[in-house]
Each structure stands twice: as C-alpha cells, then as structure tokens.
Design an enzyme around this catalytic site. Sequence first.
Site, PDB file in Angstrom:
ATOM      1  N   GLY A  14       0.969  -1.266   0.041  1.00  0.00           N
ATOM      2  CA  GLY A  14      -0.023  -0.128  -0.065  1.00  0.00           C
ATOM      3  C   GLY A  14       0.961   1.221  -0.069  1.00  0.00           C
ATOM      4  O   GLY A  14       1.981   1.143   0.218  1.00  0.00           O
ATOM      5  N   GLY A  73       0.779   5.474   0.995  1.00  0.00           N
ATOM      6  CA  GLY A  73       0.164   6.810   1.669  1.00  0.00           C
ATOM      7  C   GLY A  73       0.794   7.946   1.535  1.00  0.00           C
ATOM      8  O   GLY A  73       1.848   8.098   0.942  1.00  0.00           O
ATOM      9  N   LYS A  84       7.574  -0.172   6.299  1.00  0.00           N
ATOM     10  CA  LYS A  84       7.177   1.142   6.006  1.00  0.00           C
ATOM     11  C   LYS A  84       8.174   2.155   5.678  1.00  0.00           C
ATOM     12  O   LYS A  84       9.062   2.523   6.641  1.00  0.00           O
ATOM     13  CB  LYS A  84       6.044   1.870   6.955  1.00  0.00           C
ATOM     14  CG  LYS A  84       5.362   3.213   6.400  1.00  0.00           C
ATOM     15  CD  LYS A  84       4.379   3.512   7.341  1.00  0.00           C
ATOM     16  CE  LYS A  84       3.543   4.813   7.015  1.00  0.00           C
ATOM     17  NZ  LYS A  84       2.561   5.217   7.587  1.00  0.00           N
ATOM     18  N   GLY A 122       4.548   7.630   2.673  1.00  0.00           N
ATOM     19  CA  GLY A 122       5.464   6.671   2.261  1.00  0.00           C
ATOM     20  C   GLY A 122       4.814   5.350   1.663  1.00  0.00           C
ATOM     21  O   GLY A 122       3.359   5.523   1.741  1.00  0.00           O
ATOM     22  N   ASP A 125      -6.144   9.539  12.601  1.00  0.00           N
ATOM     23  CA  ASP A 125      -6.396   8.911  11.116  1.00  0.00           C
ATOM     24  C   ASP A 125      -7.203   7.600  11.135  1.00  0.00           C
ATOM     25  O   ASP A 125      -6.826   6.598  10.790  1.00  0.00           O
ATOM     26  CB  ASP A 125      -5.159   8.975  10.265  1.00  0.00           C
ATOM     27  CG  ASP A 125      -5.426   8.664   8.583  1.00  0.00           C
ATOM     28  OD1 ASP A 125      -6.776   9.132   8.435  1.00  0.00           O
ATOM     29  OD2 ASP A 125      -4.611   8.435   7.899  1.00  0.00           O
TER      30      ASP A 125
END
Length: 626
Positions: free
Chosen positions: A349, A351, A371, A354, A466
Amino acid sequence: MQLDGNLVLYPLESEDSPITAYWSTKTFGMNLSLCLFLSATGLLELINNNDSSIYDTINRSFFPEPTYNDYNESSINNNNSTIFSASLDVDGNFRLYAYLFERNGGFQTYPLLSALLNSCKVKGFCGFNSYCTFNDNQPYCACLPGTDFFDPLQNNLGCKRNYSEAHCKGGKANIPFYNITSMQGIVWTTGRFYSKELLSKDACSRTCLEDCNCEAAQFENGICRKQKLPLRYLLRETDAQVNSTVLLKVRIISLEADNGTVPSELKSPKVLIKRKNTTVLILLLTFSLVACSYALLTISGVYIYKFRVLRYKRLLELGNLGLTEELTLTLFSYKELKRATNGFKEELGKGSFGAVYKGSLDRGRQLIAVKRLKKLVEEGEKEFQAEMRAIGRAHHKNLVRLLGYCLEDSKRLLVYEYMGNGSLADLLFKSTKPPDWDERTRIALDVARGILYLHGECETPIIHCDIKPQNILMDDLWRAKISDFGLAKLLMGDQTRTFTGVRGTRGYMAPEWQKNTPISVKADIYSYGIVLLETVFCRRNLDTNVSKPEEVILSSMVYRCLVEKELDKLMLGEEMDKRSLERMVTVALWCIQDEPALRPSIKTVVMILEGITDICISPCPTASFI
C-alpha cells in the site's frame, strides 16, 4: 482447471504447456467455463459455470490406467454410509477414494481410480539429473552417472555433478579427461536441445565428447540431440520397444580409481628431490608457512578490530539517542531491510508518508511489513524520535505491533508485524460475503479497545488522527488491529489538547480540524463514530451510487430510521439482536456530534458496547464531510 475446460496436471515450477503436462481429461476446445464437481455418488463431473449443466462425467475413460484395488463397487455405491473424496496426492497423482463406514465406528478406505498407475510417469517425481525407476514395484529415484544426490536422505530432490569441468580450448573439450556412458531405455521427452543431427550412435558419442557445450545427448531412431545439464523428467522403461539411449559425458577421474586405467597424461607428475639438503629445505618451507599463517592471523585481527570500531562510530553518528535502551525494538540496517523485502519489490500500500512493502525475516519464517517514510526528516527529527518512543512502548492486542526501525542517514523505515487478512475496508466494501453481525460487533469492540489503550492506558496519551477502515487491519485470527501511526500526535505532560496542522482523511475528520481550534482525543471519537456506522451497515457513510437522494448520507438516513423505530429495514433481512443494533447506532450518532464536548469518551463507548452502561437517543448530527 484451465480456461479452455481441460483438467490438466503439470509439475511444479514449469510452464503450462502440452510438453510438460503428464495427464489431462482432454476436454478442451469447447469454449466453456467448466469446474470440477464430485457428486455424492462418487461421480467426477465437469459442470458448465454458465448454466450449471453437466458437460461431461469423468469416468474410467479419462483414467487410461486400470484400477489398482479389488473392491466391490456395487456394494459401495448401494451403501448409504459411503462417502467419496478426490485429491491430488503428494506424489503428484490424482485419485478418487471411497470411505465405507462400519458398524463398529471405523471405516475402510478404497482407492477407486488413479490418473496414473505408474508413479514414475508423474513429471517432477524425481529432481534434476535423476531418473525414476522401480524396485519391488516401488518407485524410487536414482542418479545419472557422474552425479550424486543433493541430499542422500531425500532422493527425490535431484542430483548434482560430482566433478569439475576441464578446461576447453577453441571450443574443443580435452577428450582424455572425459568418457561417454550410455544408458538404454531412458524416456526423455522435455529436453531443451541446442543441436539436432542425423548421425550414427558412435558419431553421436564422438561429437558430444568433443563438444564443450555437450554434457548429454539423446540418440533415438538415428537422430542425435545434444544438451547441457541439468536434465529433467527422466523415466527408465523396461519396455523392449523403447529404443531411446542417453549418452552422458562424465569425467574419468571421478569414476575410476587410479589403478592403471587412468591415462598417464592425467596422473600428477612425481616430484623427486635429489639434493642432499632435503631436511633444510623442508624446515624452510615449514617456517615460511608458519610465518605466513601468523601474518594472516594478525592482519585478520586488525581488520576485524577496525571494522567493529568503525561500525560502533557509525552507530554513534546515526543519532540513535538511546532508542535501543528505552525500547524493546530491533535496530535494522537499511541493507538488511532491503534484502528482507527483496529490494522493496512487493508493495502492500501507499500513503502520504510513504509506501509499505512485504518482507520476511529469519529465512522466511517471520513475515513483516516495512514502511519506508519520506517526510519525517522534513517535519522534525525530534518529533519522530518522540513518536517512536511512545509507539514502541505501546503493546496491545488491538494495535499493530512495531517490531523495529531503521535510522540511517536520511532513511527512516518502520518494521511492523505482517497482517495477512487485509483491511476492514476490504472486508466491508469489497468482499463478496461481508462479515456476519457477530463478527461486526466483535470488530467494532476490538477497534474501540485499541483506541481506549491509546487515549487512556498509555504512559503518554496518543491521538491517532487517522482512524478509518483502511487503517484497521485483520490478523490471521481475524482480530482487528489499528495501524498507521504516521499522523499520530502525542499529548505531553498534563496536556489534554494540542495545536497541530490538519491531519487525517476526508470523510473521517472531525469538524474542529477546520476551525483552527485545539485538537483533543475527541477527534478520534468522531472518526470512530463514522467507522462504527460503516461497520454496522457495510457501506460507506457517503455513497453517491444509491438510487434515492435521501440515502446518500448514511448518518442522516440512520438517524431518521432510529427515530421512526425502523432500523431493521436497513439490515436487509439480516438476523441480529435489535437492542444491540440500536445501542451501536446510538453510540455512533453520539460520537459524530459537531461539538467535541457532546461526544462520549472512548471508555464510555466501550462500556456501552459491552452492555454495561445504557445510553439515550442522541441529537441529530450535522452531516459534514471534511
């Protein structure tokens, strides 16, 4: 099951082509979408997915070999206590079984049909450079001449060459170093030949012996085919009609002892020392060897010492600031994480801070999610360090665990545990079968408990900033865990509110983000309320694809149905506890109130969801999407 309707067996790690297939039903060419179905009567049937009609029945005609058991088929088929199974067994053979249950509680197993009676015909039964044959009707793998087993305890893993290649000059091999060994009756159909010529058997042996690139040749019907190692899918047949011969080029020294049969030019020359001072020469050689050994050890010691000193200095220069002493985290080097993720190859994924990549540690036994951040250095190293300390100390069953990190030059990476079942967003909005009511209530409570830990049970309260279905991941036990703390904000000391820039995702952000007012933990409560509504009804809060305008905003529609006591109409006939449904909806509507003071604390939310505390109906929330 191929797209052309043909059921085919291929060996592992091979291309799906007719030359590598070793069994099929030959039901291709009908342009039908078929699937395999095992009926209760033990019939294997090919079903047309388009209209559910039976295209064909896989009976004995699809199994060219005879059955290998003596069973009473009529007694099995007429017995109501018989069940059937079809399986692709570990030896690569596809078989049909019957299980006949007896009165004493046990059962007998009858193998009914087998795709291949000869297990050696399963391509891939033996590994590279080995061939399959039989011993007392049992298949086993044997090495070709000039090769030994990779693992003597696992003969099906293949064989490796037991000699080193001799030097070639001008494309010609050193013929005295090699010999040709021939094997009769070897079936070899899938070789990648680089040469094909019409030759006699002797000429085929001679040309392979002289050719540097030739390590094996197949001679059949006057045709010579040459190939390099490794060889694959070899089978030894005892059938007299098989006239294929395999010619193998092997090095003589690896096959014969030096008993006079080895050519003299291959033997090592004998060194004769005729001088009288032989003892002095031996002592000098010994002393030289000892001195060289001491010198090498000294140089190695100095190199290792300097390497460790430089590594220690480099760690000090990285600015670790004592993280490894405070946290139970692993400090990784960038090279380690690059190798663990195979060069950041598989992206899970991406965002605003990063991308996340899949990786593995401990030789693939532990999966991780790495990440790679790209903005933390710009936003302040001290803030990154403070957040690392807070998140590193946070351990809860409903939070994705931080395993380690990397601080190397400008590179910032975080290593999390790998969550194999995707996100809550995938489960609610993309799954063909959404979770049932009990699962959704459990997920909602898991998320609330995770937020409770962040807000009230950490040493330093954390505002996640978030909360959304995409940041709620499911582990292997389908337990919900909160992830992605890239936007999280710490409340230092006695703080209950803090000023910060706008953070979060549109549709889940509390109204106070746009009012330039201090932010508190109630911002997470608002986001959780939206997530709770979406979890209950398995749809997004804002959906423009609905047929009626009044159904676009989920929260407004839910409030009207709650007041009119018609919430069950939104569940489309799903069975659930109506009191539990009203309680979850009411909590969600209180959580999304515009005024932070009207929103309950997360501890109150958990108590209400657990049924410990009652709640009254909320005011109508203002539909605002930031």
